[in-house]
Design a protein around this motif. Structure first.
Motif, PDB file in Angstrom:
ATOM      1  N   PHE A  21       0.815  -1.218   0.000  1.00 60.21           N
ATOM      2  CA  PHE A  21       0.000   0.000   0.000  1.00 60.21           C
ATOM      3  C   PHE A  21       0.847   1.266   0.000  1.00 60.21           C
ATOM      4  O   PHE A  21       0.328   2.370  -0.103  1.00 60.21           O
ATOM      5  CB  PHE A  21      -0.976  -0.009   1.185  1.00 60.21           C
ATOM      6  CG  PHE A  21      -2.105  -0.973   0.981  1.00 60.21           C
ATOM      7  CD1 PHE A  21      -3.231  -0.609   0.242  1.00 60.21           C
ATOM      8  CD2 PHE A  21      -2.055  -2.267   1.499  1.00 60.21           C
ATOM      9  CE1 PHE A  21      -4.271  -1.500   0.034  1.00 60.21           C
ATOM     10  CE2 PHE A  21      -3.086  -3.157   1.290  1.00 60.21           C
ATOM     11  CZ  PHE A  21      -4.202  -2.791   0.555  1.00 60.21           C
ATOM     12  N   GLY A  22       2.146   1.066   0.102  1.00 59.59           N
ATOM     13  CA  GLY A  22       3.043   2.228   0.066  1.00 59.59           C
ATOM     14  C   GLY A  22       3.589   2.503  -1.322  1.00 59.59           C
ATOM     15  O   GLY A  22       4.368   3.432  -1.515  1.00 59.59           O
ATOM     16  N   VAL A  23       3.153   1.698  -2.296  1.00 61.27           N
ATOM     17  CA  VAL A  23       3.649   1.886  -3.662  1.00 61.27           C
ATOM     18  C   VAL A  23       3.122   3.203  -4.218  1.00 61.27           C
ATOM     19  O   VAL A  23       1.924   3.450  -4.212  1.00 61.27           O
ATOM     20  CB  VAL A  23       3.168   0.742  -4.571  1.00 61.27           C
ATOM     21  CG1 VAL A  23       3.616   0.973  -6.007  1.00 61.27           C
ATOM     22  CG2 VAL A  23       3.682  -0.595  -4.068  1.00 61.27           C
ATOM     23  N   TYR A  71       0.652   4.703 -16.792  1.00 59.27           N
ATOM     24  CA  TYR A  71       0.320   4.416 -15.400  1.00 59.27           C
ATOM     25  C   TYR A  71      -0.005   2.939 -15.232  1.00 59.27           C
ATOM     26  O   TYR A  71      -0.493   2.286 -16.150  1.00 59.27           O
ATOM     27  CB  TYR A  71      -0.871   5.260 -14.942  1.00 59.27           C
ATOM     28  CG  TYR A  71      -0.534   6.734 -14.845  1.00 59.27           C
ATOM     29  CD1 TYR A  71      -0.125   7.291 -13.627  1.00 59.27           C
ATOM     30  CD2 TYR A  71      -0.590   7.553 -15.975  1.00 59.27           C
ATOM     31  CE1 TYR A  71       0.205   8.630 -13.541  1.00 59.27           C
ATOM     32  CE2 TYR A  71      -0.259   8.899 -15.908  1.00 59.27           C
ATOM     33  CZ  TYR A  71       0.137   9.439 -14.677  1.00 59.27           C
ATOM     34  OH  TYR A  71       0.481  10.752 -14.584  1.00 59.27           O
ATOM     35  N   ALA A  72       0.278   2.443 -14.034  1.00 60.81           N
ATOM     36  CA  ALA A  72      -0.140   1.087 -13.692  1.00 60.81           C
ATOM     37  C   ALA A  72      -1.259   1.187 -12.674  1.00 60.81           C
ATOM     38  O   ALA A  72      -1.437   2.220 -12.035  1.00 60.81           O
ATOM     39  CB  ALA A  72       1.038   0.327 -13.099  1.00 60.81           C
ATOM     40  N   VAL A  73      -2.010   0.108 -12.556  1.00 58.92           N
ATOM     41  CA  VAL A  73      -3.138   0.119 -11.637  1.00 58.92           C
ATOM     42  C   VAL A  73      -2.781  -0.673 -10.389  1.00 58.92           C
ATOM     43  O   VAL A  73      -2.316  -1.817 -10.484  1.00 58.92           O
ATOM     44  CB  VAL A  73      -4.379  -0.508 -12.301  1.00 58.92           C
ATOM     45  CG1 VAL A  73      -5.575  -0.434 -11.361  1.00 58.92           C
ATOM     46  CG2 VAL A  73      -4.683   0.189 -13.622  1.00 58.92           C
ATOM     47  N   HIS A  74      -2.974  -0.048  -9.249  1.00 62.16           N
ATOM     48  CA  HIS A  74      -2.684  -0.740  -7.997  1.00 62.16           C
ATOM     49  C   HIS A  74      -3.673  -1.887  -7.815  1.00 62.16           C
ATOM     50  O   HIS A  74      -4.875  -1.686  -7.923  1.00 62.16           O
ATOM     51  CB  HIS A  74      -2.784   0.239  -6.818  1.00 62.16           C
ATOM     52  CG  HIS A  74      -2.223  -0.318  -5.555  1.00 62.16           C
ATOM     53  ND1 HIS A  74      -2.869  -1.254  -4.789  1.00 62.16           N
ATOM     54  CD2 HIS A  74      -1.035  -0.087  -4.933  1.00 62.16           C
ATOM     55  CE1 HIS A  74      -2.127  -1.563  -3.757  1.00 62.16           C
ATOM     56  NE2 HIS A  74      -1.001  -0.867  -3.810  1.00 62.16           N
ATOM     57  N   GLU A  86      -5.811   2.548  -7.657  1.00 66.41           N
ATOM     58  CA  GLU A  86      -5.244   3.855  -7.978  1.00 66.41           C
ATOM     59  C   GLU A  86      -4.290   3.757  -9.159  1.00 66.41           C
ATOM     60  O   GLU A  86      -3.661   2.714  -9.380  1.00 66.41           O
ATOM     61  CB  GLU A  86      -4.440   4.389  -6.785  1.00 66.41           C
ATOM     62  CG  GLU A  86      -5.268   5.089  -5.738  1.00 66.41           C
ATOM     63  CD  GLU A  86      -4.413   5.455  -4.539  1.00 66.41           C
ATOM     64  OE1 GLU A  86      -4.087   6.638  -4.387  1.00 66.41           O
ATOM     65  OE2 GLU A  86      -4.061   4.542  -3.771  1.00 66.41           O
ATOM     66  N   ASN A  87      -4.152   4.857  -9.880  1.00 62.53           N
ATOM     67  CA  ASN A  87      -3.169   4.910 -10.955  1.00 62.53           C
ATOM     68  C   ASN A  87      -1.810   5.308 -10.392  1.00 62.53           C
ATOM     69  O   ASN A  87      -1.702   6.305  -9.666  1.00 62.53           O
ATOM     70  CB  ASN A  87      -3.593   5.945 -11.996  1.00 62.53           C
ATOM     71  CG  ASN A  87      -4.470   5.311 -13.056  1.00 62.53           C
ATOM     72  OD1 ASN A  87      -4.789   4.117 -12.970  1.00 62.53           O
ATOM     73  ND2 ASN A  87      -4.858   6.101 -14.034  1.00 62.53           N
ATOM     74  N   ILE A  88      -0.788   4.527 -10.723  1.00 62.84           N
ATOM     75  CA  ILE A  88       0.550   4.887 -10.253  1.00 62.84           C
ATOM     76  C   ILE A  88       1.473   5.054 -11.459  1.00 62.84           C
ATOM     77  O   ILE A  88       1.473   4.231 -12.378  1.00 62.84           O
ATOM     78  CB  ILE A  88       1.103   3.847  -9.262  1.00 62.84           C
ATOM     79  CG1 ILE A  88       0.773   2.428  -9.717  1.00 62.84           C
ATOM     80  CG2 ILE A  88       0.561   4.075  -7.875  1.00 62.84           C
ATOM     81  CD1 ILE A  88       1.188   1.370  -8.734  1.00 62.84           C
ATOM     82  N   PRO A  89       2.234   6.137 -11.466  1.00 64.45           N
ATOM     83  CA  PRO A  89       3.074   6.447 -12.625  1.00 64.45           C
ATOM     84  C   PRO A  89       4.167   5.395 -12.848  1.00 64.45           C
ATOM     85  O   PRO A  89       4.699   4.845 -11.886  1.00 64.45           O
ATOM     86  CB  PRO A  89       3.691   7.803 -12.269  1.00 64.45           C
ATOM     87  CG  PRO A  89       3.600   7.898 -10.786  1.00 64.45           C
ATOM     88  CD  PRO A  89       2.376   7.137 -10.392  1.00 64.45           C
TER      89      PRO A  89
END
Length: 1013
Positions: free
Chosen positions: A316-318, A372-375, A380-383
């Motif tokens: 969850f810290g990603v 973006y990737a999806v958590h 969430e979208n993460i770059p």
RNA sequence: GCCUAGGUGGCGGAAUUGGUAGACGCGCUGGAUUCAAAAUCCAGUUUCUUCGGAAGUGCGGGUUCGAUUCCCGCCCUAGGUACCA
């Protein structure tokens, strides 16, 4: 009679050879013991005194074990394929086989002079067809095998085929290439044989694959990492590029876990085990699949990024993902706006060599892909970023970045202003990441409030449930590249039919290394075997035939690569068990009898090369039931290096100092002046006294008046010499020109090289010595420094000259006497006189005993005591590989027996057996002079009898507050109280106490008395 | 950075479960032997010392009657390894 060591040593070396004293039998009533030295490569330079250190130690142990009643196998041979011989062949055109043979002969002569107890009837050389026939056979066995994870061992490929035929891939749990296709039995059976071959290739333990190599076009070869300096070849400085090449690989990674587990079963040095453990690099964690945002809706298969993490609990810290710049997905996901930046970054990193990337840890660089990737849990979208701190060769080449929990991710996030989300309870992450594993997880949905261990477990469970990940163990260990683009190595028993590799049947081995005109690669970049004209396989006659017969119907081209250096050395220890067997690599009987090496001695530099590969092959051969044990060496000892003591002379180099303006114009004249000057060397201590080697000295100083006067004679242009400054350049000089007092033989030095013929020396007292002038009473002192022994440093000491001057026994004793076996220590030839005079003293002891015959009769109590304490100590020392201390023990024994004027046969005879492993020649000679007709080699080791060491009195050390002040001899049968009473009444005690009353008196009977207060 | 090994006289090193620090050897000093040298033998050789002793095993602490040895922190040297997720 004098101790004539040259005569004695030659006599016994001949005796041992003639009588085959050390020949080991493969059947014996005795228990077996196998002592092996690490395989030597016979280099052209020959042996220096550092090399035999380990051989002497293992020889002592082998000889000791013979005295102890063991059937000892102590063989020796040569790892005779290798690069230096090939390099020499390229330069001189001489066949490597010829130079290798010459080198081996030199080695053998040197080894023989030291008196080793090798069983030379078992000598092997990896470059002989009789030997490499079996190396080729093992290769074909690896090809015809796969790793069954279910059984956790290698099996014949037929068992895999059977599984495919019955159930397809459904029931196969194998170590294989990544991303192998799944099929049913029906599909398998419908495959063409070529298709089936292609599938099997993904499972075989040796397989062809495209591997990146360091290609140097100018040299026409592939280079090892350490042959490259700053992106250029070490030799010649030519550019080196990364190039993909089809090469054989070994699936060693299949054995990662067993190689790790096996370390617990063997007695090897901890540092060596540690480096293998690190090399294998096991890490436990989870693999997690991230979907690329926006790729789900399209028609194509969704794009995913798989990462490996050791901390799934921090998921969850990603806050971003980082891909290696080389990652194949990068070009697919990069957005149009970011394309230019990303491409520029990739080009920039590709230019940096691996070494540059490694050396430069501080510079943080990277680029945003725009994607973006999806958590998997939050959605969430993460770059997605790329960065060269992520390595393509490790794991999946991608990481889920958790900046709050990983310092590198943290630094990256800070640098690019990416969000840092804190998921640790009560921990401040505003300054640095929290890598502490005791922190509690927070802010993490279902993981909040858990400790690391529990959170990890739960995270993996949830990942598996969601189908986006699983628990996984990752190893750093990569499969090993097995092809070399070289000539001087084992040819592969492989030909190519329709592009697919085919093994040549064991019955037709060996495939002999072909003759070639040139040892260089061909003009079109093929390995040297591409130059061979007779290098094709005729399947009808099963012979190697001329290349022009190739028709790809019955005659096919042979493999052009050769095997690497580690091929031959990965199984040689088994060959020694049955070295002359023409049919098999070793018979089952021989293997079952000798089983494994009991003591293996060699340098620690082989930790992650030879010693890992050899363990891998042994496990493989074990799996296929060819060898009875899966670890080849029970105990291993690393011997330390013997360093050399280099000698330096100090050449004076005049420099133009700080020129005043008006002298500027005379620069050329000064240069001419420097050119006219002969070479001048200063004595070391003179420099220490007045000047400094490190700093430039001012020539205007009065101290230089002598040399200035001398320089003045060369000063044709009447230059002002006061503006010159001097520098002292240390130059290696050959250690053979220097005596034990560090005095240089200046004549020898002048004759060494043409350029030194006219050298001038400034002696210790400051006298200038011109050519032709000898030292007389003057001295020239050299500087000394401890360095690695090497030809280029002129500090090499040759064992042959030592044997000639002092004898092999002196050399053997001295090498052991230098210090603990495992430690590195400097060589100093002057010390050998100690062990040499010990042998002379020992010789006299026997000469005085009825002219070597010894005297019959009861030895005295004191004589027996000396003998038995020596037996006890030496036996303990050998068992603990503490050879240096037993040499001291021998010296003490001979000194004491000399003082007792001992001449009793009953003492002198067993003493010889004790010393015989260390100094075998002199002891054989004295043994025969005492009247024995058989060699001492198998005489039983004397048995320690404790009763001879029982004492009735003890010289007690009396300590005050733990410091020994005086000694007091007291009977051993006194009680504590009696001792205390006697001590307290003693006048010295009273003197020490000066009227004080002691607080406490500690009496340890037989040990010590300590008075406190 | 991490892992490992190590730090004791002028030098190589010894001290095996906490119990006499410096065994043994080199080097050095003095002596004997010798016409002389080599070889050999004998004595001495950690440092300081007021000749009574005192200090001392990389540095600083601790445990103990007692620490080169065990514990904590630090420094230095050597070897291995490395953006290892």
């Amino acid at each position: 009679m004098e101790y004539n060591f040259n005569e004695i040593e030659a006599k016994w070396q001949k005796y041992w050879a003639d009588n085959q004293t050390f020949k080991a039998e493969n059947t014996s009533e005795k228990p077996k013991f196998y002592v092996l030295d690490m395989f030597p490569y016979p280099s052209g330079a020959g042996l220096h005194v550092g090399h035999p250190l380990g051989y002497i130690a293992s020889d002592i142990f082998a000889r000791y074990k013979r005295h102890k009643g063991f059937n000892v196998l102590h063989p020796q041979g040569y790892d005779s394929f290798g690069l230096p011989a090939e390099q020499y062949a390229i330069q001189t055109g001489q066949h490597p086989a010829v130079t290798t043979e010459t080198n081996i002969n030199t080695y053998r002569k040197q080894l023989d002079k030291i008196g080793f107890s090798f069983d030379w009837s078992r000598e092997i050389r990896t470059s002989t067809p009789e030997y490499y026939k079996h190396t080729q056979w093992i290769f074909t066995e690896l090809f015809n095998a796969w790793y069954n994870k279910e059984a956790d061992k290698a099996e014949k490929i037929e068992t895999l085929v059977a599984l495919f035929e019955a159930n397809g891939t459904a029931k196969v749990n194998a170590v294989c290439d990544e991303e192998v296709e799944q099929f049913t039995a029906l599909e398998w059976n419908a495959f063409s044989s070529k298709e089936q071959e292609q599938v099997l290739a993904q499972y075989r333990l040796t397989y062809l694959s495209e591997t990146e190599v360091n290609w140097c076009a100018a040299l026409g070869t592939v280079l090892a990492n350490d042959e490259i300096i700053n992106g250029l070849s070490e030799r010649g400085g030519h550019p080196v590029e990364r190039k993909k090449m089809m090469q054989w690989s070994m699936r060693i990674a299949a054995y990662a876990q067993r190689l790790l587990d096996g370390l617990n079963t063997i007695d090897w040095p901890q540092p060596l085990k540690d480096s293998q453990t690190n090399w294998i690099g096991r890490s436990q964690g989870a693999s997690v699949t991230f979907n690329v945002a926006g790729s789900l809706s399209g028609d194509e298969k969704p794009k995913t990024i798989e990462v490996f993490t050791t901390r799934p609990d921090t998921i969850f810290g990603v806050t971003f993902m980082t891909l290696a710049p080389e990652h194949e997905l990068v070009s697919q996901i990069v957005t149009d706006e970011q394309k230019e930046t990303v491409e520029a970054y990739i080009t920039a990193t590709a230019k940096r060599s691996e070494r540059d990337r490694m050396a430069d840890v501080k510079t943080i660089s990277g680029a945003f892909t725009g994607a973006y990737a999806v958590h998997p849990f939050t959605g969430e979208n993460i770059p997605i970023w790329i960065g060269d701190y992520v390595l393509a060769s490790y794991g999946t080449g991608a990481v889920m970045a958790v900046p709050c929990g990983d310092q590198r991710d943290y630094d990256f996030a800070k640098h690019f202003n990416i969000e840092i989300k804190n998921i640790f309870e009560g921990i401040d992450v505003s300054e640095k990441a929290c890598e502490d594993k005791t922190a509690k997880i927070a802010n993490s949905d279902f993981l909040s409030g858990l400790n690391v261990k529990k959170a990890t477990k739960l995270a993996i469970y949830e990942l598996e449930k969601a189908g986006v990940g699983q628990g996984k163990i990752n190893y750093r260990l990569r499969d090993a590249v097995f092809s070399r683009q070289r000539y001087w190595g084992e040819p592969f028993p492989v030909y190519y039919k329709d592009g697919m590799p085919q093994m040549i049947d064991a019955a037709h081995l060996p495939i002999l290394l072909p003759e070639v005109e040139k040892y260089l690669p061909t003009e079109d970049g093929q390995p040297p075997l591409g130059n061979a004209e007779v290098w094709a396989w005729d399947t009808e006659t099963s012979t190697v035939v001329s290349n022009d017969k190739i028709d790809d119907k019955t005659v096919f081209p042979l493999e052009l690569n050769t095997m690497p250096g580690w091929a031959g050395s990965s199984w040689y220890f088994n060959r020694y068990m049955d070295a002359n067997n023409p049919n098999e690599f070793a018979s089952k009987d021989a293997l079952d009898y000798w089983k494994e090496v009991d003591l293996y001695l060699g340098g620690s530099e082989h930790a992650t090369g030879h010693l890992l590969y050899a363990r891998f092959w042994q496990k493989f051969l074990f799996d296929l039931n060819y060898v009875p044990v899966d670890e080849f060496a029970k105990k291993l000892i690393n011997q330390g290096m013997i360093t050399g003591t280099s000698a330096f002379v100090y050449r004076v180099k005049p420099h133009a100092g700080l020129f005043s303006k008006e002298l500027e114009g005379d620069k050329e004249k000064y240069d001419l002046f420097y050119d006219r000057l002969p070479q001048v060397f200063h004595s070391r201590q003179l420099i220490d006294k007045y000047y400094s080697v490190e700093k430039k000295s001012d020539f205007s100083n009065d101290k230089f008046s002598e040399i200035k006067k001398f320089y003045q004679t060369y000063n044709e242009d009447n230059l002002d010499l006061n503006c010159i400054s001097l520098e002292f350049q240390p130059i290696h000089t050959d250690v053979s020109f220097v005596d034990t007092q560090n005095e240089l033989d200046i004549e020898a030095f002048r004759n060494w090289r043409e350029e030194y013929k006219k050298a001038i020396f400034i002696s210790e007292s400051g006298k200038v010595l011109s050519p032709g002038e000898d030292l007389g009473e003057e001295k020239y002192i050299v500087g000394r420094e401890v360095e690695k022994m090497s030809k280029s440093k002129y500090n090499v000491v040759n064992p042959d000259s030592i044997c000639e001057e002092y004898g092999a026994d002196s050399l053997r004793l001295f090498e052991m006497f230098l210090g603990p076996l495992e430690q590195s220590k400097p060589w100093n030839t002057s010390g050998i006189s100690g062990s040499h005079s010990f042998l002379k003293k020992m010789w006299r002891l026997y000469a005085n005993a009825n002219d070597f015959k010894g005297v019959e009769g009861e030895p005295s109590k004191d004589e027996l005591k000396v003998l038995h304490k020596t037996i006890k100590k030496v036996e303990e020392d050998i068992e603990n590989f503490s050879f240096n201390t037993s040499v001291s023990t021998f010296m003490i024994a001979v000194n004491e027996l000399g003082a007792l004027k001992c001449n009793k046969k009953e003492i002198l005879e067993p003493l010889l057996v004790l010393i015989s492993p260390y100094a075998p020649h002199i002891t054989e000679e004295l043994w025969s002079k005492l009247g024995n007709t058989e060699s001492i080699a198998t005489a039983p080791f004397p048995v320690f009898e404790p009763s001879h060491l029982v004492e009735s009195a003890k010289e007690y050390p009396v300590s005050f507050n733990g410091k020994m002040r005086f000694k007091l001899e007291l009977p051993l049968d006194l009680s504590k109280d009696e001792i205390e009473k006697i001590v307290m009444e003693h006048e010295k005690t009273q003197a020490q106490l000066q009227g004080r009353t002691p607080k406490k008196v500690i009496v340890v009977p037989g040990k010590i008395i300590n008075i406190v207060g």
